[in-house]
Design an enzyme around this catalytic site. Structure first.
Site, PDB file in Angstrom:
ATOM      1  N   SER A 281      40.161 -11.798 -17.529  1.00 34.63           N
ATOM      2  CA  SER A 281      41.461 -11.764 -16.848  1.00 34.63           C
ATOM      3  C   SER A 281      41.264 -11.765 -15.329  1.00 34.63           C
ATOM      4  CB  SER A 281      42.266 -10.545 -17.303  1.00 34.63           C
ATOM      5  OG  SER A 281      41.449  -9.416 -17.451  1.00 34.63           O
ATOM      6  N   ASN A 282      40.285 -11.003 -14.844  1.00 37.74           N
ATOM      7  CA  ASN A 282      40.029 -10.985 -13.395  1.00 37.74           C
ATOM      8  C   ASN A 282      39.702 -12.373 -12.862  1.00 37.74           C
ATOM      9  OD1 ASN A 282      40.406  -8.323 -12.734  1.00 37.74           O
ATOM     10  ND2 ASN A 282      38.335  -8.017 -11.936  1.00 37.74           N
ATOM     11  N   PHE A 283      38.743 -13.026 -13.493  1.00 39.32           N
ATOM     12  CA  PHE A 283      38.286 -14.324 -12.975  1.00 39.32           C
ATOM     13  C   PHE A 283      39.423 -15.348 -13.011  1.00 39.32           C
ATOM     14  CE2 PHE A 283      33.375 -13.899 -13.798  1.00 39.32           C
ATOM     15  CZ  PHE A 283      33.346 -12.858 -12.891  1.00 39.32           C
TER      16      PHE A 283
ATOM     17  N   GLN B 160      22.920  -6.719 -21.136  1.00 43.17           N
ATOM     18  CA  GLN B 160      23.041  -7.834 -22.076  1.00 43.17           C
ATOM     19  C   GLN B 160      23.802  -7.378 -23.314  1.00 43.17           C
ATOM     20  OE1 GLN B 160      19.068  -9.077 -23.114  1.00 43.17           O
ATOM     21  NE2 GLN B 160      18.484  -7.058 -23.838  1.00 43.17           N
ATOM     22  N   ARG B 161      24.528  -8.321 -23.890  1.00 42.99           N
ATOM     23  CA  ARG B 161      25.295  -7.968 -25.087  1.00 42.99           C
ATOM     24  C   ARG B 161      25.561  -9.213 -25.908  1.00 42.99           C
ATOM     25  NH1 ARG B 161      30.653  -5.211 -23.755  1.00 42.99           N
ATOM     26  NH2 ARG B 161      29.456  -3.305 -23.571  1.00 42.99           N
TER      27      ARG B 161
ATOM     28  N   GLN C 123      23.951 -10.446 -15.848  1.00 45.06           N
ATOM     29  CA  GLN C 123      24.258  -9.699 -17.074  1.00 45.06           C
ATOM     30  C   GLN C 123      25.011 -10.623 -18.032  1.00 45.06           C
ATOM     31  OE1 GLN C 123      25.792  -9.360 -14.144  1.00 45.06           O
ATOM     32  NE2 GLN C 123      27.688  -8.191 -14.231  1.00 45.06           N
TER      33      GLN C 123
ATOM     34  N   TYR D  15      34.682   6.706 -23.040  1.00 41.00           N
ATOM     35  CA  TYR D  15      35.021   5.658 -24.009  1.00 41.00           C
ATOM     36  C   TYR D  15      33.905   5.535 -25.056  1.00 41.00           C
ATOM     37  CZ  TYR D  15      36.454   0.930 -25.552  1.00 41.00           C
ATOM     38  OH  TYR D  15      36.857  -0.176 -26.279  1.00 41.00           O
TER      39      TYR D  15
ATOM     40  N   GLU E 100      31.344   7.541 -25.908  1.00 44.43           N
ATOM     41  CA  GLU E 100      31.129   8.705 -26.780  1.00 44.43           C
ATOM     42  C   GLU E 100      32.386   9.015 -27.600  1.00 44.43           C
ATOM     43  OE1 GLU E 100      28.297   9.530 -27.368  1.00 44.43           O
ATOM     44  OE2 GLU E 100      27.038   9.960 -25.637  1.00 44.43           O
TER      45      GLU E 100
HETATM   46  P1  NAD Z   1      44.943  -2.676 -24.883  1.00 44.61           P
HETATM   47  O1  NAD Z   1      44.787  -1.686 -23.787  1.00 44.61           O
HETATM   48  O2  NAD Z   1      45.664  -3.946 -24.592  1.00 44.61           O
HETATM   49  O3  NAD Z   1      45.646  -2.003 -26.140  1.00 44.61           O
HETATM   50  C1  NAD Z   1      45.536  -0.640 -26.464  1.00 44.61           C
HETATM   51  C2  NAD Z   1      46.907  -0.155 -26.883  1.00 44.61           C
HETATM   52  O4  NAD Z   1      46.830   1.244 -27.234  1.00 44.61           O
HETATM   53  C3  NAD Z   1      47.943  -0.246 -25.758  1.00 44.61           C
HETATM   54  O5  NAD Z   1      49.114  -0.857 -26.232  1.00 44.61           O
HETATM   55  C4  NAD Z   1      48.185   1.203 -25.345  1.00 44.61           C
HETATM   56  O6  NAD Z   1      49.467   1.425 -24.797  1.00 44.61           O
HETATM   57  C5  NAD Z   1      47.939   1.918 -26.656  1.00 44.61           C
HETATM   58  N1  NAD Z   1      47.610   3.322 -26.490  1.00 44.61           N
HETATM   59  C6  NAD Z   1      46.714   3.863 -25.625  1.00 44.61           C
HETATM   60  N2  NAD Z   1      46.704   5.201 -25.745  1.00 44.61           N
HETATM   61  C7  NAD Z   1      47.599   5.513 -26.731  1.00 44.61           C
HETATM   62  C8  NAD Z   1      48.038   6.725 -27.323  1.00 44.61           C
HETATM   63  N3  NAD Z   1      47.545   7.909 -26.920  1.00 44.61           N
HETATM   64  N4  NAD Z   1      48.969   6.678 -28.295  1.00 44.61           N
HETATM   65  C9  NAD Z   1      49.483   5.490 -28.696  1.00 44.61           C
HETATM   66  N5  NAD Z   1      49.116   4.307 -28.170  1.00 44.61           N
HETATM   67  C10 NAD Z   1      48.171   4.321 -27.202  1.00 44.61           C
HETATM   68  O7  NAD Z   1      43.481  -2.987 -25.439  1.00 44.61           O
HETATM   69  P2  NAD Z   1      42.987  -4.012 -26.554  1.00 44.61           P
HETATM   70  O8  NAD Z   1      42.029  -4.928 -25.922  1.00 44.61           O
HETATM   71  O9  NAD Z   1      44.135  -4.562 -27.301  1.00 44.61           O
HETATM   72  O10 NAD Z   1      42.156  -3.031 -27.489  1.00 44.61           O
HETATM   73  C11 NAD Z   1      42.653  -2.561 -28.725  1.00 44.61           C
HETATM   74  C12 NAD Z   1      41.578  -1.749 -29.425  1.00 44.61           C
HETATM   75  O11 NAD Z   1      40.420  -2.550 -29.654  1.00 44.61           O
HETATM   76  C13 NAD Z   1      41.109  -0.522 -28.632  1.00 44.61           C
HETATM   77  O12 NAD Z   1      40.902   0.546 -29.522  1.00 44.61           O
HETATM   78  C14 NAD Z   1      39.782  -0.976 -28.047  1.00 44.61           C
HETATM   79  O13 NAD Z   1      38.925   0.106 -27.819  1.00 44.61           O
HETATM   80  C15 NAD Z   1      39.274  -1.919 -29.116  1.00 44.61           C
HETATM   81  N6  NAD Z   1      38.347  -2.904 -28.545  1.00 44.61           N
HETATM   82  C16 NAD Z   1      38.808  -3.966 -27.813  1.00 44.61           C
HETATM   83  C17 NAD Z   1      37.899  -4.860 -27.265  1.00 44.61           C
HETATM   84  C18 NAD Z   1      38.355  -6.064 -26.468  1.00 44.61           C
HETATM   85  O14 NAD Z   1      37.515  -6.808 -25.973  1.00 44.61           O
HETATM   86  N7  NAD Z   1      39.624  -6.338 -26.327  1.00 44.61           N
HETATM   87  C19 NAD Z   1      36.530  -4.677 -27.453  1.00 44.61           C
HETATM   88  C20 NAD Z   1      36.101  -3.577 -28.188  1.00 44.61           C
HETATM   89  C21 NAD Z   1      37.011  -2.704 -28.746  1.00 44.61           C
HETATM   90  N1  UDP Z   2      32.644  -8.138 -14.120  1.00 49.00           N
HETATM   91  C1  UDP Z   2      32.481  -8.912 -12.976  1.00 49.00           C
HETATM   92  N2  UDP Z   2      33.564  -9.104 -12.175  1.00 49.00           N
HETATM   93  C2  UDP Z   2      34.793  -8.612 -12.450  1.00 49.00           C
HETATM   94  C3  UDP Z   2      34.971  -7.835 -13.631  1.00 49.00           C
HETATM   95  C4  UDP Z   2      33.866  -7.618 -14.442  1.00 49.00           C
HETATM   96  O1  UDP Z   2      31.387  -9.388 -12.687  1.00 49.00           O
HETATM   97  O2  UDP Z   2      35.727  -8.848 -11.672  1.00 49.00           O
HETATM   98  C5  UDP Z   2      31.485  -7.934 -15.001  1.00 49.00           C
HETATM   99  C6  UDP Z   2      31.225  -6.478 -15.383  1.00 49.00           C
HETATM  100  O3  UDP Z   2      30.444  -5.840 -14.397  1.00 49.00           O
HETATM  101  C7  UDP Z   2      30.507  -6.640 -16.708  1.00 49.00           C
HETATM  102  C8  UDP Z   2      31.126  -7.889 -17.301  1.00 49.00           C
HETATM  103  O4  UDP Z   2      31.739  -8.579 -16.225  1.00 49.00           O
HETATM  104  O5  UDP Z   2      29.139  -6.878 -16.488  1.00 49.00           O
HETATM  105  C9  UDP Z   2      32.183  -7.592 -18.368  1.00 49.00           C
HETATM  106  O6  UDP Z   2      33.075  -6.660 -17.837  1.00 49.00           O
HETATM  107  P1  UDP Z   2      34.400  -6.195 -18.586  1.00 49.00           P
HETATM  108  O7  UDP Z   2      35.050  -5.182 -17.724  1.00 49.00           O
HETATM  109  O8  UDP Z   2      35.205  -7.379 -18.983  1.00 49.00           O
HETATM  110  O9  UDP Z   2      33.916  -5.545 -19.954  1.00 49.00           O
HETATM  111  P2  UDP Z   2      32.646  -4.703 -20.449  1.00 49.00           P
HETATM  112  O10 UDP Z   2      31.947  -5.646 -21.330  1.00 49.00           O
HETATM  113  O11 UDP Z   2      31.801  -4.312 -19.285  1.00 49.00           O
HETATM  114  O12 UDP Z   2      33.254  -3.543 -21.127  1.00 49.00           O
END
Ligand code: NAD
Ligand code: UDP
Length: 318
Positions: free
Chosen positions: A195-197, A282-283, A215, A151, A153
């Site tokens: 979503s998990n929590f 941290q983020r 973290q 993811y 890279e």
């Molecule tokens: P999500 O998994 O709910 O949505 C991703 C969507 O892409 C899904 O509907 C999936 O079916 C579709 N998809 C996956 N592979 C595909 C392919 N090969 N062809 C067509 N469709 C495809 O995730 P999200 O949280 O809505 O994330 C959306 C975008 O935002 C992603 O690119 C993700 O990397 C980026 N992003 C999200 C977050 C976040 O916290 N939600 C953080 C950083 C980056």
């Molecule tokens: N995490 C946790 N319990 C869970 C799911 C995630 O403690 O049931 C932690 C995970 O290890 C990370 C942070 O919550 O430190 C955020 O995780 P998430 O998968 O939401 O996204 P990330 O920011 O790591 O991509």
């Protein structure tokens, strides 16, 4: 009337049936645009867009962006990619493919159409950051061969492609580095922390804290995020980003767990589980650039956003 006609655009949203994509489409439709949602439904769901299926300005196409796409649009939001660690590690080769081949195909489409294209990049390009908070000028600290690398890279390579298409072909690009975002329509089993929590609390199960829970993450509510993406797409010509879009208020994972337990009234216990490898310690985004260039900053506090998200997950369980 004429102005309204010309400001209406045909917009492609890849990954539009996912969590962020479906909210983005709601906003674009409400603004009067015509939207083409392209998704292979790998992690997305028809239920996220079912309220739009009969809308005259909405169209859904099941398609994998790893393959070329021939459509006519005025702008592209490229969101297609699984986003939760559980989902993107399920088929890591496919994750790199969708990040890289998907970007090449969508950039090729934008090049033919001479239209702007926005990339949903991620705070994961910073890896386990040694600079805090993270500014866009920080190059990151990414393990190239770990479980998260497909993811991290993949998204880094996609950014490279966006900037090379910009330099080489003069393409109008917009790169958003999205930080942890939450809200209704997250997949209940995507394994992400919010979503998990919430699901664990609502089911009365133990809340699984990975590692010590010290973290940190900074959680952005989906409405704020979508507002930032649209502002970025509509930003001045020549502004490419990358720009951090996220909420700069930082919480430890343990604090989040305690807040979810309190807000749901759950009797769940907090239990510790092993910390996954390469989990960033941290983020927190520095959003100075988003403030100055986009006039954007988040407006929704974690407690308010969680309230709506908890209500959504409660609805799924009833
Ligand atoms: P999500 O998994 O709910 O949505 C991703 C969507 O892409 C899904 O509907 C999936 O079916 C579709 N998809 C996956 N592979 C595909 C392919 N090969 N062809 C067509 N469709 C495809 O995730 P999200 O949280 O809505 O994330 C959306 C975008 O935002 C992603 O690119 C993700 O990397 C980026 N992003 C999200 C977050 C976040 O916290 N939600 C953080 C950083 C980056
Ligand atoms: N995490 C946790 N319990 C869970 C799911 C995630 O403690 O049931 C932690 C995970 O290890 C990370 C942070 O919550 O430190 C955020 O995780 P998430 O998968 O939401 O996204 P990330 O920011 O790591 O991509």
């Amino acid at each position: 009337m004429a102005r309204e006609y010309f400001s209406q655009k045909r917009i492609l949203v890849t990954g539009g049936a996912g969590f962020l994509g479906s909210h983005l489409i709601d906003r674009l439709i409400a603004a009067g645009h015509d939207v083409l949602c392209v998704d292979n439904l790998f992690t997305g769901a028809k239920r996220n867009i079912e309220h739009l299926l009969s809308h005259p300005r909405f169209e859904f196409m099941r398609h994998d962006v790893c393959f070329p796409l021939f459509v006519e649009v005025d702008a592209i939001y490229n969101l297609a990619c699984p986003a939760s660690p559980v989902h993107y590690q399920y088929d890591p080769v496919q994750t790199t493919k969708v990040s890289v081949h998907g970007a090449i195909n969508m950039l090729g489409l934008a090049k033919r159409l001479r239209c702007p294209i926005l990339q949903a990049s991620t705070s994961e390009v910073y890896g386990d950051p040694t600079q805090h908070p993270q500014t866009e000028s920080y190059w990151g600290n990414v393990n190239p061969i770990g479980l998260r690398s497909c993811y991290d890279e993949g998204k880094r390579c996609a950014e490279t492609l966006f900037f090379d298409y910009h330099r080489q072909h003069g393409l109008e690009i917009k790169v958003a580095r999205i930080f942890n975002t939450y809200g209704p329509r997250m997949h209940p089993a995507d394994g992400r922390v919010v979503s998990n929590f919430i699901m664990q609390a609502l089911r009365g199960e133990d809340i699984t804290i990975f590692g010590e829970g010290s973290q940190t993450r900074s959680f952005c509510y989906v409405d704020d995020l979508v507002d930032g993406l649209i502002r970025l797409m509509e930003s001045r010509e020549g502004f490419t980003g990358p720009v951090n879009i996220g909420n700069p208020v930082e919480f430890t994972i343990r604090e989040l767990a305690e807040l979810v337990v309190e807000m749901t009234g759950a009797r769940s216990k907090l239990v510790q589980r092993p910390l996954p490898s390469d989990d960033p310690t941290q983020r927190k985004p520095d959003i100075t650039l988003a403030r100055s260039e986009l006039g954007w900053e988040p407006a929704v506090a974690l407690r308010d956003g969680l309230e709506k998200t908890i209500a959504y997950f409660r609805g799924l369980l009833n």
